[in-house]
Enzyme design. Structure first.
Site, PDB file in Angstrom:
ATOM      1  N   LYS A  71      35.441 -82.967  15.493  1.00 36.32           N
ATOM      2  CA  LYS A  71      34.461 -82.384  16.411  1.00 36.32           C
ATOM      3  C   LYS A  71      33.516 -81.445  15.656  1.00 36.32           C
ATOM      4  O   LYS A  71      32.298 -81.486  15.845  1.00 36.32           O
ATOM      5  CB  LYS A  71      35.184 -81.632  17.547  1.00 36.32           C
ATOM      6  CG  LYS A  71      35.864 -82.580  18.527  1.00 36.32           C
ATOM      7  CD  LYS A  71      36.828 -81.901  19.494  1.00 36.32           C
ATOM      8  CE  LYS A  71      37.549 -82.959  20.320  1.00 36.32           C
ATOM      9  NZ  LYS A  71      38.579 -82.449  21.222  1.00 36.32           N
ATOM     10  N   GLN A 127      41.340 -76.777  22.495  1.00 39.90           N
ATOM     11  CA  GLN A 127      42.037 -78.049  22.271  1.00 39.90           C
ATOM     12  C   GLN A 127      43.394 -78.056  22.973  1.00 39.90           C
ATOM     13  O   GLN A 127      44.169 -77.102  22.868  1.00 39.90           O
ATOM     14  CB  GLN A 127      42.194 -78.270  20.759  1.00 39.90           C
ATOM     15  CG  GLN A 127      42.772 -79.608  20.371  1.00 39.90           C
ATOM     16  CD  GLN A 127      41.838 -80.794  20.651  1.00 39.90           C
ATOM     17  OE1 GLN A 127      40.620 -80.629  20.781  1.00 39.90           O
ATOM     18  NE2 GLN A 127      42.391 -81.975  20.751  1.00 39.90           N
ATOM     19  N   ASP A 172      34.165 -79.639  28.154  1.00 44.10           N
ATOM     20  CA  ASP A 172      35.191 -80.647  28.453  1.00 44.10           C
ATOM     21  C   ASP A 172      35.070 -81.116  29.907  1.00 44.10           C
ATOM     22  O   ASP A 172      35.590 -82.176  30.261  1.00 44.10           O
ATOM     23  CB  ASP A 172      36.600 -80.036  28.303  1.00 44.10           C
ATOM     24  CG  ASP A 172      37.232 -80.322  26.951  1.00 44.10           C
ATOM     25  OD1 ASP A 172      36.965 -81.400  26.397  1.00 44.10           O
ATOM     26  OD2 ASP A 172      38.005 -79.467  26.484  1.00 44.10           O
TER      27      ASP A 172
HETATM   28  N1  GUN Z   1      43.179 -83.004  23.511  1.00 37.82           N
HETATM   29  C1  GUN Z   1      43.018 -84.360  23.440  1.00 37.82           C
HETATM   30  N2  GUN Z   1      41.803 -84.713  23.918  1.00 37.82           N
HETATM   31  C2  GUN Z   1      41.194 -83.569  24.293  1.00 37.82           C
HETATM   32  C3  GUN Z   1      39.912 -83.292  24.860  1.00 37.82           C
HETATM   33  O1  GUN Z   1      39.091 -84.175  25.133  1.00 37.82           O
HETATM   34  N3  GUN Z   1      39.648 -81.976  25.102  1.00 37.82           N
HETATM   35  C4  GUN Z   1      40.541 -80.989  24.840  1.00 37.82           C
HETATM   36  N4  GUN Z   1      40.188 -79.739  25.121  1.00 37.82           N
HETATM   37  N5  GUN Z   1      41.728 -81.219  24.323  1.00 37.82           N
HETATM   38  C5  GUN Z   1      42.051 -82.500  24.049  1.00 37.82           C
END
Ligand code: GUN
Length: 282
Positions: free
Chosen positions: A53, A97, A120
């Protein structure tokens, strides 16, 4: 004739080129879009996702902040960090995350993120905006699936869409996005007695279950659009989706591969959401 592939890598590249232009335009106005990613603990898969990311931000002219904390970080301290990022004018998007260590309540943390920075789209308020049709930030994976469906050029209005899976992060928001695009939507899940009864009627199928071979060729209407959100391993350890790709490809009109389908779109839509959050400021 086998289905046409919906190439998530190629579509991501197109969308990311636009992200780069929008980021540059914002930066020229003194508002370089910024994403804060918070990682708590040492889950190795999360560390890889987070790195990807941050890398994607750097590649497209976004500012990024990566905050890494030991698994022993208290819930109160994490909430204090979220509050600080909410107040930071250089940060337009905040992503904590998941999963978090067990002593931290993820619902509390997600609720603490300012709705305008909830890239998100996981918060109750963001979900409410989507449910009521208000503008707002949409969860990245279903948002990416919508872009993939739109890329076929087939109008969604009036079509029958079947979503398999009812998670808060994919299935439910996917169904709402399709509804907002004027599809007739059916949601199937683990308690649906015969999923094929529904999918055989569907012009669009989105499989988001997390179990391979959930959608087989006999369950698909000829010419349908099939979107595979699954990320599983087959007996040989190879990455595969929820869809029996080789057989369904012979029936469907369009299909997303795994890998190279929905996966690359998720980070792309995170960048789009960060840009949208920055552009939405007065
Ligand atoms: N863990 C796995 N996928 C995601 C996501 O799209 N966002 C977040 N915040 N955590 C994750």
């Amino acid at each position: 004739m086998p289905a046409q592939l919906i190439d998530g890598v190629a579509l991501s590249q197109q969308i990311r080129a636009q992200v780069g232009q929008r980021a540059a335009a914002l930066a020229a106005r003194g508002r370089r879009p910024g994403l804060a990613v918070v990682l708590v603990g040492d889950d190795s898969a999360s560390a890889v996702y987070v790195r990807n990311k941050v890398k994607a931000c750097h590649e497209h002219g976004l500012h990024s902040v990566l905050e890494k904390y030991d698994a022993s970080l208290s819930e109160a301290d994490l909430l204090a960090r979220v509050a600080a990022l909410n107040a930071d004018p250089a940060v337009h998007g905040i992503l904590v995350q998941m999963p978090l260590p067990r002593h931290i309540d993820p619902h509390k943390v997600i609720a603490a993120i300012a709705t305008a920075k909830d890239v998100d789209g996981f918060s109750v308020l963001s979900a409410g905006e989507l449910t009521t049709g208000l503008p707002g930030l949409r969860p990245c994976t279903p948002y990416g699936c919508m872009k993939m469906i739109e890329s076929t050029g087939v109008p969604i209005r009036g079509k029958h869409a079947v979503v398999i899976g009812r998670s808060n992060t994919v299935g439910k928001p996917m169904a709402l996005l399709l509804l907002q695009a004027h599809a007739t939507v059916t949601v199937c899940h683990s308690a649906t007695p015969d999923i094929g009864v529904h999918t055989r009627q569907a012009d669009i199928v989105v499989a988001a279950v997390g179990r391979r071979s959930t959608l087989t060729a006999d369950m698909v209407k000829p010419g349908a659009i099939v979107i595979d959100v699954g990320m599983n391993r087959n007996d040989a350890g190879k990455l595969c989706g929820d869809v029996d790709f080789a057989a369904v490809r012979e029936v469907a009109g369009w299909i997303t591969p795994v890998p190279g389908g929905v996966g690359p779109m998720t980070i792309t839509m995170l960048l789009v959401n960060t840009i949208e959050a920055a552009e939405a400021l007065p």
